[in-house]
Design a protein around this motif. Structure first.
Motif, short mmCIF file in Angstrom:
data_model
loop_
_atom_site.label_atom_id
_atom_site.label_comp_id
_atom_site.label_asym_id
_atom_site.label_seq_id
_atom_site.Cartn_x
_atom_site.Cartn_y
_atom_site.Cartn_z
N PRO A 207 -4.46 -45.16 21.00
CA PRO A 207 -3.35 -44.82 20.34
C PRO A 207 -2.22 -45.51 21.20
N SER A 208 -2.18 -45.19 22.05
CA SER A 208 -0.66 -46.16 22.71
C SER A 208 -0.26 -47.06 22.95
N MET A 209 -1.51 -47.63 22.21
CA MET A 209 -1.58 -49.39 22.51
C MET A 209 -1.72 -49.29 20.48
N HIS A 210 -1.29 -48.96 19.81
CA HIS A 210 -1.01 -49.32 18.50
C HIS A 210 -0.24 -50.22 18.33
N ASP A 211 1.23 -50.21 18.97
CA ASP A 211 2.02 -51.07 18.02
C ASP A 211 2.04 -51.95 18.61
N GLU A 212 1.71 -52.23 19.66
CA GLU A 212 1.28 -53.32 20.80
C GLU A 212 0.12 -53.96 20.07
N ALA A 213 -0.94 -53.32 19.47
CA ALA A 213 -1.75 -54.27 18.44
C ALA A 213 -0.76 -54.92 16.94
#
Length: 289
Positions: A207-213
């Protein structure tokens, strides 16, 4: 049909209207009052009569609105009126001109006999028009099939690469939906073969990487590639693994985006920490002040 027909204001002078008729080749024009109501149609003959009455001092005012008795009644038709019905309405009209109104009762054009002749000429060869449309459709279909064939061939090559590489690999569409994922990725994330297809990158990224993805996907779509970055994936059992990932875009023959193609390599956290510790401990990187 002539769209957005020229309207003559009731306050305009006769001499100005004559110039307008001559310069723009107008033979008949609707006349509107200051509040936008159509009073009637001013024809060439009506304009000549009004001008002569003014010049002969029989009418002092030279404004169009003061010669309203010389205006002809307006005939209207709906924008979807068939040509045959429009012809009947035109024959009954004293000006042989028809104002066209849309579904909101707004005047959107004017039809003259020449417009009807163009329409009738088109209707005289209906089969020719149909054949032309069929030909255009056939060409579009042939082009689409060619593109589809090339895409299938490209995807076949990518599938072969997928299953032979030691890296995790997947392909997603512009919404992040997983179209393909190789056996290595299924095994690493703990999923049965094929279970990742149809999921999205947001199902397998932390979830912490969703924006980056999301930003990474947008970059691949826009520029065609994304350089190596570190990310975190979630396994089926809920545990996470660190990976580095590099992505490119698959495009069709016209350069249109089809999907991404991404390769991922698990990163051993302990090994990464040892490497970082080695860098920090190296005297070359230590601040000696």
């Amino acid at each position: 049909m002539t769209p957005n027909p020229k309207m003559v204001g009731s306050g305009e002078g006769l001499q100005d209207v004559i110039k307008l008729f001559l310069e723009q080749g107008i033979t008949s024009s609707p006349v509107i009052n200051p509040v936008g109501e159509i009073l009637g149609a001013l024809t060439e003959l009506g304009l000549v009569k009004a001008y002569m009455l003014h010049k002969l001092k029989l009418m002092k005012n030279d404004r169009v609105g003061h010669h309203i008795d010389l205006l002809e009644p307006i005939s209207y038709i709906d924008i979807n009126t068939p040509v045959a019905d429009a012809l009947r309405a035109m024959l009954a009209s004293p000006t042989h001109r028809l104002l066209v109104r849309d579904e909101k009762n707004k005047v959107v054009g004017i039809i003259s006999p020449k417009d009807l002749m163009r329409g009738m000429l088109g209707e005289a060869n209906p089969m020719q028009n149909i054949r032309q449309k069929l030909k255009e459709t056939e060409n579009m279909l042939r082009e689409s099939l060619s593109i589809l064939k090339n895409l299938k061939e490209n995807l076949k090559v990518y599938r072969t690469v997928f299953h032979e590489t030691p890296y995790m690999m997947h392909a997603v569409d512009r919404d992040g939906k997983i179209l393909m994922a190789n056996k290595r990725e299924h095994e690493t994330l703990g999923y049965p073969d094929g279970a990742l297809i149809g999921k999205t990158i947001f199902d397998i990224y932390s979830p912490s990487m969703h924006d980056e993805a999301r930003k990474g996907l947008e970059q691949v779509i826009k520029t065609g590639h994304q350089n190596v970055i570190y990310t975190s994936l979630v396994k089926k059992d809920g545990s996470t693994i660190r990976c580095d990932i590099v992505s490119s875009a698959i495009v069709d023959n016209n350069g249109n985006f089809v999907s991404t193609i991404s390769a991922l390599r698990p990163v051993d956290s302990e090994e990464l920490l040892r490497s970082l510790h080695g860098i920090v401990s190296d005297s070359r990187y230590v601040n000696k002040s």
